[in-house]
Design an enzyme around this catalytic site. Structure first.
Site, PDB file in Angstrom:
ATOM      1  N   CYS A  87      -1.978  -4.370   7.041  1.00 45.16           N
ATOM      2  CA  CYS A  87      -1.394  -4.276   5.705  1.00 45.16           C
ATOM      3  C   CYS A  87      -0.231  -5.269   5.615  1.00 45.16           C
ATOM      4  O   CYS A  87       0.544  -5.421   6.558  1.00 45.16           O
ATOM      5  CB  CYS A  87      -0.956  -2.855   5.379  1.00 45.16           C
ATOM      6  SG  CYS A  87       0.757  -2.476   5.739  1.00 45.16           S
ATOM      7  N   GLU A  88      -0.162  -5.946   4.478  1.00 48.90           N
ATOM      8  CA  GLU A  88       0.834  -7.003   4.360  1.00 48.90           C
ATOM      9  C   GLU A  88       2.238  -6.456   4.109  1.00 48.90           C
ATOM     10  O   GLU A  88       3.205  -7.194   4.171  1.00 48.90           O
ATOM     11  CB  GLU A  88       0.435  -7.997   3.262  1.00 48.90           C
ATOM     12  CG  GLU A  88       0.479  -7.458   1.854  1.00 48.90           C
ATOM     13  CD  GLU A  88       0.021  -8.498   0.849  1.00 48.90           C
ATOM     14  OE1 GLU A  88      -0.664  -9.454   1.245  1.00 48.90           O
ATOM     15  OE2 GLU A  88       0.366  -8.341  -0.335  1.00 48.90           O
ATOM     16  N   HIS A  89       2.364  -5.174   3.823  1.00 49.89           N
ATOM     17  CA  HIS A  89       3.687  -4.613   3.561  1.00 49.89           C
ATOM     18  C   HIS A  89       4.405  -4.204   4.840  1.00 49.89           C
ATOM     19  O   HIS A  89       5.618  -4.250   4.913  1.00 49.89           O
ATOM     20  CB  HIS A  89       3.578  -3.404   2.621  1.00 49.89           C
ATOM     21  CG  HIS A  89       2.906  -3.745   1.330  1.00 49.89           C
ATOM     22  ND1 HIS A  89       1.835  -3.041   0.825  1.00 49.89           N
ATOM     23  CD2 HIS A  89       3.139  -4.746   0.459  1.00 49.89           C
ATOM     24  CE1 HIS A  89       1.445  -3.589  -0.299  1.00 49.89           C
ATOM     25  NE2 HIS A  89       2.218  -4.632  -0.550  1.00 49.89           N
ATOM     26  N   HIS A  90       3.641  -3.747   5.848  1.00 49.18           N
ATOM     27  CA  HIS A  90       4.255  -3.270   7.081  1.00 49.18           C
ATOM     28  C   HIS A  90       3.718  -3.965   8.327  1.00 49.18           C
ATOM     29  O   HIS A  90       4.185  -3.711   9.431  1.00 49.18           O
ATOM     30  CB  HIS A  90       4.035  -1.762   7.219  1.00 49.18           C
ATOM     31  CG  HIS A  90       4.502  -0.977   6.031  1.00 49.18           C
ATOM     32  ND1 HIS A  90       3.673  -0.636   4.982  1.00 49.18           N
ATOM     33  CD2 HIS A  90       5.732  -0.515   5.704  1.00 49.18           C
ATOM     34  CE1 HIS A  90       4.358   0.029   4.075  1.00 49.18           C
ATOM     35  NE2 HIS A  90       5.611   0.113   4.479  1.00 49.18           N
ATOM     36  N   GLN A 128      -5.804  -3.593   0.725  1.00 46.83           N
ATOM     37  CA  GLN A 128      -7.221  -3.221   0.677  1.00 46.83           C
ATOM     38  C   GLN A 128      -7.878  -3.622  -0.646  1.00 46.83           C
ATOM     39  O   GLN A 128      -9.043  -4.035  -0.674  1.00 46.83           O
ATOM     40  CB  GLN A 128      -7.346  -1.709   0.904  1.00 46.83           C
ATOM     41  CG  GLN A 128      -8.790  -1.248   1.061  1.00 46.83           C
ATOM     42  CD  GLN A 128      -8.895   0.242   1.314  1.00 46.83           C
ATOM     43  OE1 GLN A 128      -8.013   0.832   1.937  1.00 46.83           O
ATOM     44  NE2 GLN A 128      -9.962   0.860   0.831  1.00 46.83           N
ATOM     45  N   HIS A 156      -4.931   3.969   6.694  1.00 44.57           N
ATOM     46  CA  HIS A 156      -3.791   3.061   6.840  1.00 44.57           C
ATOM     47  C   HIS A 156      -2.744   3.668   7.765  1.00 44.57           C
ATOM     48  O   HIS A 156      -2.180   4.721   7.459  1.00 44.57           O
ATOM     49  CB  HIS A 156      -3.169   2.794   5.465  1.00 44.57           C
ATOM     50  CG  HIS A 156      -4.063   1.998   4.559  1.00 44.57           C
ATOM     51  ND1 HIS A 156      -3.755   0.716   4.148  1.00 44.57           N
ATOM     52  CD2 HIS A 156      -5.266   2.289   4.010  1.00 44.57           C
ATOM     53  CE1 HIS A 156      -4.731   0.263   3.375  1.00 44.57           C
ATOM     54  NE2 HIS A 156      -5.658   1.200   3.263  1.00 44.57           N
ATOM     55  N   CYS A 158       0.178   2.720   8.221  1.00 39.36           N
ATOM     56  CA  CYS A 158       1.514   2.783   7.602  1.00 39.36           C
ATOM     57  C   CYS A 158       1.693   4.084   6.825  1.00 39.36           C
ATOM     58  O   CYS A 158       2.815   4.523   6.599  1.00 39.36           O
ATOM     59  CB  CYS A 158       1.808   1.559   6.737  1.00 39.36           C
ATOM     60  SG  CYS A 158       0.760   1.384   5.292  1.00 39.36           S
TER      61      CYS A 158
HETATM   62 ZN   LIG Z   1       1.552  -0.676   4.638  1.00 42.82          ZN
END
Ligand SMILES: [Zn+2]
Length: 198
Positions: A87-90, A128, A156, A158
């Site tokens: 995931c690009e956020h975490h 996703q 996920h 995260c």
């Molecule tokens: Zn994430």
């Protein structure tokens, strides 16, 4: 030895990443010189390059490399394609399965190529939702079929390890175009993949 797999890493990228991960380990309160951690920055640097190798590969080239003329117009389905992404956020993993279908319009591709397209887009920093539409769009643009359907079901880390800590939640995303925009075709696809989608 009939087959050897060679892994190659770019020296400059690897040494830059090693430096950063050494720093990160220190900032997180660990001793990067502790015996068990000495080689960790190098391992992480290589693992991360492996997990983001998708940037170096053009999925269109993969599909075009095995594009065959064939007069079939029956739905082609590849289901339960294993998928591992970040995931690009975490930058934490999300993983699950992709189910993909298309209805040929004169052209088909090798079934393994569909799975490779999933790998190529998965091995990047992703969300996703975008992963789902990118797979649909590249198949549409390359094979020009009568329609494409993509469903991804993923967990996920995260969400599971931090944040809301929902251990059993699965995120489902879908993207359809062409014939699959018709209810009947889409329902057939969903029935065939055995998804719990409604
Ligand atoms: Zn994430």
């Amino acid at each position: 030895m009939a087959y050897t797999k060679i892994e190659q890493y770019e020296e400059k990228v690897t040494s830059g990443l090693i430096e950063h991960y050494r720093g990160s380990i220190g900032l997180l309160g660990e001793d990067p010189d502790r015996e068990g951690l000495v080689k960790t920055p190098e391992r992480v640097a290589k693992a991360m390059q492996f997990l983001t190798q998708g940037y170096q590969i053009d999925p269109k080239v993969i599909l075009n490399s095995a594009k065959f003329h064939e007069d079939v117009s029956e739905m082609v389905i590849v289901k339960d394609i294993e998928l591992y992404s970040l995931c690009e956020h975490h930058m934490l993993p999300f993983f699950g399965k992709a189910h993909i279908a298309y209805i040929p319009n004169g052209w088909i591709t090798g079934l393994s190529k569909i799975a490779r397209v999933v790998d190529t887009y998965s091995r990047r920093l992703q969300v996703q939702e975008r992963l789902t539409t990118q797979i649909r769009d590249v198949i549409q643009q390359t094979l020009n079929p009568l329609g494409v359907a993509v469903v991804i079901e993923a967990s996920h880390l995260c969400m599971m390890m931090r944040g809301v800590q929902k251990q059993n939640s699965v995120t489902t995303t879908s993207a359809f175009c062409g014939e699959f925009e018709k209810n009947e075709t889409r329902s057939e696809f969903i029935r065939l993949i055995g998804s719990k989608l409604h």
